[in-house]
Design a protein around this motif. Sequence first.
Motif, PDB file in Angstrom:
ATOM      1  N   ALA A   1     -13.193 -38.380  27.859  1.00  0.00           N
ATOM      2  CA  ALA A   1     -13.979 -37.045  27.224  1.00  0.00           C
ATOM      3  C   ALA A   1     -15.339 -37.115  27.037  1.00  0.00           C
ATOM      4  O   ALA A   1     -16.138 -36.111  27.163  1.00  0.00           O
ATOM      5  CB  ALA A   1     -13.465 -37.137  25.712  1.00  0.00           C
ATOM      6  N   GLU A   2     -16.140 -38.291  26.478  1.00  0.00           N
ATOM      7  CA  GLU A   2     -17.394 -38.473  26.310  1.00  0.00           C
ATOM      8  C   GLU A   2     -18.384 -39.123  27.761  1.00  0.00           C
ATOM      9  O   GLU A   2     -19.392 -38.662  27.583  1.00  0.00           O
ATOM     10  CB  GLU A   2     -17.812 -39.696  25.601  1.00  0.00           C
ATOM     11  CG  GLU A   2     -17.053 -39.502  24.072  1.00  0.00           C
ATOM     12  CD  GLU A   2     -17.032 -40.481  23.243  1.00  0.00           C
ATOM     13  OE1 GLU A   2     -17.386 -41.741  23.654  1.00  0.00           O
ATOM     14  OE2 GLU A   2     -17.027 -40.509  21.958  1.00  0.00           O
TER      15      GLU A   2
ATOM     16  N   LYS B   1     -10.875 -41.074  25.145  1.00  0.00           N
ATOM     17  CA  LYS B   1     -12.081 -41.122  24.762  1.00  0.00           C
ATOM     18  C   LYS B   1     -13.201 -41.249  25.763  1.00  0.00           C
ATOM     19  O   LYS B   1     -14.272 -40.556  25.618  1.00  0.00           O
ATOM     20  CB  LYS B   1     -12.251 -42.171  23.628  1.00  0.00           C
ATOM     21  CG  LYS B   1     -13.695 -42.001  22.788  1.00  0.00           C
ATOM     22  CD  LYS B   1     -13.734 -43.146  21.597  1.00  0.00           C
ATOM     23  CE  LYS B   1     -15.004 -42.773  20.967  1.00  0.00           C
ATOM     24  NZ  LYS B   1     -15.620 -43.919  20.600  1.00  0.00           N
TER      25      LYS B   1
ATOM     26  N   HIS C   1     -11.349 -34.381  26.427  1.00  0.00           N
ATOM     27  CA  HIS C   1     -11.798 -34.178  25.300  1.00  0.00           C
ATOM     28  C   HIS C   1     -10.640 -33.198  24.394  1.00  0.00           C
ATOM     29  O   HIS C   1     -10.389 -33.668  23.137  1.00  0.00           O
ATOM     30  CB  HIS C   1     -12.867 -33.336  25.239  1.00  0.00           C
ATOM     31  CG  HIS C   1     -13.513 -33.196  23.845  1.00  0.00           C
ATOM     32  ND1 HIS C   1     -13.430 -31.965  22.966  1.00  0.00           N
ATOM     33  CD2 HIS C   1     -14.268 -34.077  23.026  1.00  0.00           C
ATOM     34  CE1 HIS C   1     -13.970 -32.001  21.992  1.00  0.00           C
ATOM     35  NE2 HIS C   1     -14.570 -33.172  21.805  1.00  0.00           N
ATOM     36  N   ARG C   2     -10.200 -32.358  25.024  1.00  0.00           N
ATOM     37  CA  ARG C   2      -8.968 -31.645  24.311  1.00  0.00           C
ATOM     38  C   ARG C   2      -7.854 -32.456  23.810  1.00  0.00           C
ATOM     39  O   ARG C   2      -7.335 -32.334  22.899  1.00  0.00           O
ATOM     40  CB  ARG C   2      -8.594 -30.394  24.988  1.00  0.00           C
ATOM     41  CG  ARG C   2      -7.620 -29.302  24.442  1.00  0.00           C
ATOM     42  CD  ARG C   2      -6.942 -28.359  25.286  1.00  0.00           C
ATOM     43  NE  ARG C   2      -6.024 -28.990  26.470  1.00  0.00           N
ATOM     44  CZ  ARG C   2      -4.820 -29.527  25.838  1.00  0.00           C
ATOM     45  NH1 ARG C   2      -4.440 -29.388  24.962  1.00  0.00           N
ATOM     46  NH2 ARG C   2      -4.011 -30.043  26.926  1.00  0.00           N
TER      47      ARG C   2
ATOM     48  N   PRO D   1     -18.465 -36.593  31.810  1.00  0.00           N
ATOM     49  CA  PRO D   1     -17.687 -36.038  30.666  1.00  0.00           C
ATOM     50  C   PRO D   1     -16.614 -35.234  30.864  1.00  0.00           C
ATOM     51  O   PRO D   1     -16.957 -34.113  31.774  1.00  0.00           O
ATOM     52  CB  PRO D   1     -18.657 -35.276  29.659  1.00  0.00           C
ATOM     53  CG  PRO D   1     -19.863 -36.006  29.916  1.00  0.00           C
ATOM     54  CD  PRO D   1     -19.738 -36.265  31.414  1.00  0.00           C
ATOM     55  N   ASN D   2     -15.414 -35.066  30.370  1.00  0.00           N
ATOM     56  CA  ASN D   2     -14.166 -34.100  30.987  1.00  0.00           C
ATOM     57  C   ASN D   2     -13.534 -33.242  29.800  1.00  0.00           C
ATOM     58  O   ASN D   2     -13.458 -33.824  28.698  1.00  0.00           O
ATOM     59  CB  ASN D   2     -13.293 -35.062  31.380  1.00  0.00           C
ATOM     60  CG  ASN D   2     -12.000 -34.126  31.893  1.00  0.00           C
ATOM     61  OD1 ASN D   2     -11.175 -33.808  31.463  1.00  0.00           O
ATOM     62  ND2 ASN D   2     -11.815 -34.193  33.579  1.00  0.00           N
ATOM     63  N   GLY D   3     -13.897 -32.079  30.026  1.00  0.00           N
ATOM     64  CA  GLY D   3     -13.074 -31.179  28.659  1.00  0.00           C
ATOM     65  C   GLY D   3     -11.836 -31.345  28.415  1.00  0.00           C
ATOM     66  O   GLY D   3     -11.293 -31.172  27.418  1.00  0.00           O
ATOM     67  N   GLU D   4     -11.096 -31.639  29.396  1.00  0.00           N
ATOM     68  CA  GLU D   4      -9.571 -31.875  29.208  1.00  0.00           C
ATOM     69  C   GLU D   4      -9.103 -32.902  28.578  1.00  0.00           C
ATOM     70  O   GLU D   4      -8.193 -32.841  27.814  1.00  0.00           O
ATOM     71  CB  GLU D   4      -8.600 -31.577  30.524  1.00  0.00           C
ATOM     72  CG  GLU D   4      -7.317 -31.507  30.428  1.00  0.00           C
ATOM     73  CD  GLU D   4      -6.716 -30.466  29.654  1.00  0.00           C
ATOM     74  OE1 GLU D   4      -5.403 -30.515  29.118  1.00  0.00           O
ATOM     75  OE2 GLU D   4      -7.321 -29.262  29.657  1.00  0.00           O
TER      76      GLU D   4
ATOM     77  N   HIS E   1      -7.978 -35.581  23.441  1.00  0.00           N
ATOM     78  CA  HIS E   1      -8.319 -36.945  22.623  1.00  0.00           C
ATOM     79  C   HIS E   1      -8.379 -36.361  21.195  1.00  0.00           C
ATOM     80  O   HIS E   1      -8.235 -37.057  20.129  1.00  0.00           O
ATOM     81  CB  HIS E   1      -9.792 -37.249  23.178  1.00  0.00           C
ATOM     82  CG  HIS E   1     -10.151 -38.313  22.177  1.00  0.00           C
ATOM     83  ND1 HIS E   1      -9.957 -39.591  21.672  1.00  0.00           N
ATOM     84  CD2 HIS E   1     -11.349 -38.337  21.453  1.00  0.00           C
ATOM     85  CE1 HIS E   1     -10.347 -40.043  21.114  1.00  0.00           C
ATOM     86  NE2 HIS E   1     -11.746 -39.470  20.993  1.00  0.00           N
ATOM     87  N   THR E   2      -8.747 -35.088  20.875  1.00  0.00           N
ATOM     88  CA  THR E   2      -9.045 -34.540  19.932  1.00  0.00           C
ATOM     89  C   THR E   2      -7.813 -33.600  19.220  1.00  0.00           C
ATOM     90  O   THR E   2      -7.778 -32.777  18.310  1.00  0.00           O
ATOM     91  CB  THR E   2     -10.310 -33.535  19.588  1.00  0.00           C
ATOM     92  OG1 THR E   2     -10.252 -32.320  20.428  1.00  0.00           O
ATOM     93  CG2 THR E   2     -11.560 -34.391  19.880  1.00  0.00           C
TER      94      THR E   2
END
Length: 80
Positions: free
Chosen positions: A71-72, A68, A16-17, A11-14, A19-20
Amino acid sequence: MADEQEFEVLPNGEAHRLHTDPYLNQILDGMEHEALERCVAANPSDHETRQISAMEVRAIRSLRAKLKTFAEGKTKRPAR
């Protein structure tokens, strides 16, 4: 917490940022909507416009899916 070896892609925080991110999603929503409208509104004989518009929609959807996935974290590795 999951073991790092459990995922093919962690999972990658950047990702995710992104993606959301509401602003990025607003831009992508607008681009996708415009491309779909071009595709639908094209003359029946205008295959090129419909094809290019459909490819644009697929590219936007592919970008969203990749964000996605990253991110996940990609699906868990199969048990051996």
